[in-house]
Design an enzyme around this catalytic site. Structure first.
Site, short mmCIF file in Angstrom:
data_model
loop_
_atom_site.label_atom_id
_atom_site.label_comp_id
_atom_site.label_asym_id
_atom_site.label_seq_id
_atom_site.Cartn_x
_atom_site.Cartn_y
_atom_site.Cartn_z
N HIS A 88 0.83 -1.21 0.00
CA HIS A 88 0.00 0.00 0.00
C HIS A 88 0.86 1.25 0.00
CE1 HIS A 88 -3.01 2.88 2.02
NE2 HIS A 88 -3.42 2.67 0.80
N GLU A 90 -0.05 5.18 0.26
CA GLU A 90 -0.96 6.33 0.32
C GLU A 90 -0.11 7.59 0.13
OE1 GLU A 90 -4.54 7.12 0.49
OE2 GLU A 90 -3.29 8.78 -0.18
N GLU A 92 -10.12 2.79 -8.50
CA GLU A 92 -11.34 3.21 -7.81
C GLU A 92 -11.99 4.25 -8.74
OE1 GLU A 92 -12.38 4.62 -3.30
OE2 GLU A 92 -10.87 5.70 -4.41
N GLU A 96 -16.34 2.81 0.86
CA GLU A 96 -15.82 3.60 1.98
C GLU A 96 -16.80 4.72 2.36
OE1 GLU A 96 -12.16 5.58 0.89
OE2 GLU A 96 -12.99 6.27 -1.01
C1 NOJ Z 1 -8.92 6.27 0.20
C2 NOJ Z 1 -9.01 4.92 -0.42
O1 NOJ Z 1 -10.07 4.87 -1.35
C3 NOJ Z 1 -9.19 3.90 0.67
O2 NOJ Z 1 -9.40 2.60 0.13
C4 NOJ Z 1 -7.97 3.93 1.57
O3 NOJ Z 1 -8.16 3.04 2.63
C5 NOJ Z 1 -7.76 5.34 2.12
N1 NOJ Z 1 -7.77 6.31 1.09
C6 NOJ Z 1 -6.45 5.44 2.90
O4 NOJ Z 1 -5.38 5.26 2.03
CA CA Z 2 -11.31 6.77 -2.36
#
Ligand code: NOJ
Ligand code: CA
Length: 655
Positions: free
Chosen positions: A369, A371, A461, A467
């Site tokens: 992952h 971010e 996405e 979410e």
């Molecule tokens: C937004 C993403 O769509 C989600 O899947 C992720 O958990 C969070 N950001 C944190 O990175």
């Molecule tokens: Ca998102």
């Protein structure tokens, strides 16, 4: 293939070219009218797009839009069939007629411009090509004049552009004339003559993403600007992305078009290492507040939790595990602090080596992952090392994320879908290919089919996903997606949450609808998004479906649907003979009759049917469901009930 060309000796400022689809029903007409360029589109003799302007506005130079003359035109037909590496259709036919129109300015500096049209049975595409030429090495595009003049009384379904949450909005219906703000593509339209049209683009590279807005009663391309207001800085030769108009008789027709993929090139290297993936994740526990991304007492990504999740993967028969929040950078307000995210440093309670080894010993590979929070300058400094770091631990998949309202690139705030954003996503993708890494990109640039050329771009996405549950998702959302966002390809919707009545994230879904998503929302990487105990202990009967549902399909047959109302699709397993059917409805419960005409004749299929109970409801009875088995054959009809906010899922196993 047939080739023919025409050579004109004198400059000519008036000309008309019809480009017809292989079946002759769709016609794009290019017009050069007193040196000005435009086009219109008809289907079955009826206007789909009225006369629509073409051209490019340039900074520090006169526009490439008028004062043009015809040099020559060149036409050809193309018909080829190719096999996808993964996807919702295995074998794809690419059949079109093409005309390239070569233009030259009448006046000096006599700049050159080519318009290339491709017309398919299901629609029209064209692009601008600016050849290498002595007077011009590079240019700055300040605006694109391209119009898509649909009848302004058409209905349209879209999400707004230039918003802080990027593509993560509810789809809204507007008459086209009332689209005062720019909207993203794909923009789906129903014309008064009942054509369904989707306007989108294909092969978006090195250019701002196209949004659309109303200008003089006409829909016009609004290319995402850079922070200096310019749309793109390009060197010649250069081609814009394909402008694409998919045309269907009904909304379901749009979903079967493969034009976007066909307008992209085949891969240039070997991608046989690419494979779809199903995975669990240290993820939803953070959304329901049990765990946190940030280190602390309730830190999710600890070595211990990761090992427990690996055990669960093994028990459940899933060989992938996503771990979010294992690295430095999540402390405090991570959206603000993201500038200091470190992609190679684990928190003290997480040991990558131990976790990776334990995964390996149990046949479970980790999904990495990243971010980035949109801090591209910080990310790109670490990117190659960060890929290498993961490779050292055997990680072949990375979920990346670009939360944040804009990106920070070269110290400036830029839109994710601007040229600089597009260039970043592309660099990350090409570098990933170099390291044989497959990507699941969140907060991505929209898909324009480049995954045909880069099949390691597994999914994205790029729309509201689960979410947003717990208040911000309406049941209708998943009934808009197939006709809008999903026309642009797979989406990581993060399906499969079975703890639907959780008090902090109560969901606008019945439990059965969570299975339907695996069929209605295509993705080559699919998450089983809930915490493992809900699969292992609470609902092993529903888990069986999530475990078995394929990640690639031989073909799809849309069965029934209406935009924003409901959607039912059947899909045949990739290289296999089993079929799956998924259906979702909006806030309204409804009965649908399915005509099962796609199965092999004279063959029994054991259908395992997962359905909402008659009294199920997304608001107050989410857990009402029934599982039933029966034998189905080609030609059978079955009635299925979908509760309000519900759906159904069926697995058909060939006997
Ligand atoms: C937004 C993403 O769509 C989600 O899947 C992720 O958990 C969070 N950001 C944190 O990175
Ligand atoms: Ca998102």
């Amino acid at each position: 293939m047939s080739f023919f060309g025409e050579l004109f000796k004198k400059p000519k400022t008036d000309a008309v070219f019809d480009v017809k689809s292989p079946n002759g029903r769709v016609v794009a007409t290019f017009m050069l009218d007193h040196g000005q360029i435009s086009y219109f589109v008809k289907r079955d003799e009826k206007i789909v797009l009225r006369k629509s302007r073409l051209g490019l506005m340039l900074k520090d130079a006169s526009p490439l839009a008028d004062g043009l003359s015809l040099v020559r035109a060149y036409s050809r037909s193309f018909d080829d069939t190719w096999r996808a590496q993964w996807g919702e259709q295995h074998v794809i036919r690419n059949n079109y007629n093409e005309t390239a129109i070569y233009l030259e300015e009448v006046e000096k500096p006599a700049r050159l411009l080519t318009l290339r049209f491709r017309v398919y049975d299901e629609g029209v595409a064209f692009r601008y090509e600016i050849p290498a030429q002595p007077e011009m090495e590079r240019l700055i595009i300040s605006d694109e004049l391209t119009e898509f003049s649909v009848d302004s009384n058409s209905r349209s379904w879209s999400i707004p552009a230039y918003q802080p949450d990027r593509y993560e909005y509810d789809y809204v219906e507007h008459p086209v004339y009332s689209l005062t703000e720019s909207v993203h593509t794909p923009l789906t339209i129903q014309t008064p003559t009942n054509n369904f049209v989707a306007i989108h683009e294909a092969a978006l590279y090195n250019y701002g993403g196209m949004t659309l807005k109303i200008n003089n009663q006409s829909l016009k391309a609004d290319i995402t600007p850079l922070s200096d207001g310019m749309r793109a800085y390009v060197e010649l030769p250069f081609s814009t992305p394909w402008r694409m108009i998919i045309i269907g008789q009904d909304a379901l027709d749009l979903t079967t078009s493969r034009m976007m993929l066909n307008l992209n090139d085949p891969p240039r290297e070997d991608f046989s290492w690419v494979e779809p993936k199903k995975f669990l994740g240290i993820w939803w526990a953070m959304y329901v507040g049990e765990w946190t991304w940030a280190p602390g007492e309730r830190h999710g990504a600890t070595t211990e939790h990761a090992m427990q999740y690996i055990d669960s993967c093994k028990n459940l028969g899933v060989n992938g595990l996503l771990i979010e929040g294992w690295n430095d950078g999540w402390e405090g307000d991570w959206l603000e602090n993201g500038v200091s995210n470190k992609f190679m440093e684990a928190t003290p309670d997480f040991d990558m080596q131990i976790v990776a080894d334990y995964g390996h010993a149990n046949g479970v590979e980790l999904i990495g992952h990243h971010e980035t929070v949109g801090f591209i300058d910080n990310y790109e400094q670490q990117l190659e090392d960060a890929y290498r770091y993961y490779k050292r631990y055997g990680v072949r998949y990375i979920k990346s994320g670009y939360a944040g309202s804009k990106m920070t690139i070269n110290g400036r705030r830029e839109y994710h879908h601007s040229q600089l954003g597009v260039l970043h996503y592309q660099r990350a993708l090409e570098l990933a290919a170099k390291y044989q890494i497959m990507l699941d990109v969140h907060e991505p640039i929209k898909s324009t089919g480049i995954e045909r050329t880069w099949p390691n771009l597994m999914t994205r996405e790029g729309a509201r996903g689960q979410e947003y549950e717990g208040g911000a998702l309406k049941p209708s959302h998943a009934c808009f997606l197939p006709y809008t966002r999903l026309l642009a390809g797979g989406m990581d919707y993060t399906p499969g949450i079975l703890d639907v009545t959780n008090f902090s994230k109560r969901m606008a879904t019945t439990i059965i609808r969570q299975l339907a998503y695996y069929v209605t929302i295509y993705s080559s990487m699919q998450m089983a998004s809930d915490r493992p105990q809900f699969y292992e202990h609470e609902y092993p009967d529903l888990w069986e479906f999530i475990r078995d549902v394929p990640l690639s399909w031989e073909r799809m047959v849309p069965l029934l649907g209406e935009i924003g109302e409901y959607y039912v699709v059947a899909r045949q397993e990739w290289d296999g003979s089993d079929w799956y059917i998924g259906g979702v409805t909006n806030e309204e419960g409804r009965k649908v009759e399915l005509y099962i005409d796609f199965l092999e004749p004279q063959t029994n299929y054991v259908a395992k049917i997962y359905r909402d109970s008659e009294d199920a409801h997304y608001r107050d009875h989410q857990l009402g469901y029934e599982i039933e088995e029966k034998v189905l054959r080609q030609g059978d009809r079955i009635e299925m009930y979908m509760a309000p906010g519900g759906g159904f899922a069926i697995k058909l196993h060939k006997q």
